[in-house]
Write a protein that holds these residues in place. Structure first.
Motif, short mmCIF file in Angstrom:
data_model
loop_
_atom_site.label_atom_id
_atom_site.label_comp_id
_atom_site.label_asym_id
_atom_site.label_seq_id
_atom_site.Cartn_x
_atom_site.Cartn_y
_atom_site.Cartn_z
N CYS A 32 36.67 48.38 50.53
CA CYS A 32 35.96 47.12 50.78
C CYS A 32 35.76 46.88 52.27
O CYS A 32 34.72 46.38 52.67
CB CYS A 32 36.72 45.95 50.14
SG CYS A 32 36.54 45.89 48.36
N MET A 38 32.76 42.74 48.68
CA MET A 38 33.44 42.64 47.41
C MET A 38 32.41 42.32 46.35
O MET A 38 31.65 41.36 46.51
CB MET A 38 34.49 41.53 47.50
CG MET A 38 35.09 41.13 46.20
SD MET A 38 36.30 42.33 45.64
CE MET A 38 37.79 41.54 46.16
N LEU A 75 41.61 40.62 50.08
CA LEU A 75 40.43 40.80 49.24
C LEU A 75 39.91 39.47 48.68
O LEU A 75 38.87 39.44 48.02
CB LEU A 75 40.74 41.77 48.09
CG LEU A 75 41.02 43.20 48.51
CD1 LEU A 75 41.53 44.02 47.32
CD2 LEU A 75 39.78 43.85 49.12
#
Length: 102
Positions: A32, A38, A75
């Motif tokens: 990522c 994402m 994330l």
């Protein structure tokens, strides 16, 4: 592409052991960061891996606890309540082993 094959692993997350889960989280964060984003597929994969981590929470080492929570944070994925409870419960086990100050 390799990235596409990687996300296809999400169908097999229930077969992952603890090491697979930790490696998958590290690899996902790296991918990522290098691809700059994402997607919904990635988020679904990370959520599935975090759910699987719950099954191994008692086996997590202190570094794994930290990595699991920091990677999820990096994330932008909030683990489900039961996953957090299991991982934080393991962190509490480590905290109880620390010598008391007094």
């Amino acid at each position: 592409t390799n990235l596409r094959q990687f996300w296809e692993l999400s169908a097999r997350v229930e077969e992952f052991d603890m090491l697979h889960c930790i490696v998958a989280l590290h690899t996902t964060r790296t991918l990522c960061q290098s691809t700059g984003g994402m997607t919904d597929e990635v988020r679904t994969f990370v959520e599935a891996v975090l759910d699987r981590v719950k099954a191994f929470a008692r086996e997590l080492m202190a570094e794994d606890v930290k990595d699991t929570l920091s990677i999820a944070n990096d994330l932008g994925v909030v683990p489900r309540r039961e996953v957090l409870d299991a991982v934080l419960g393991r962190a509490l086990d480590f905290a109880k082993q620390l010598p008391s100050v007094g």
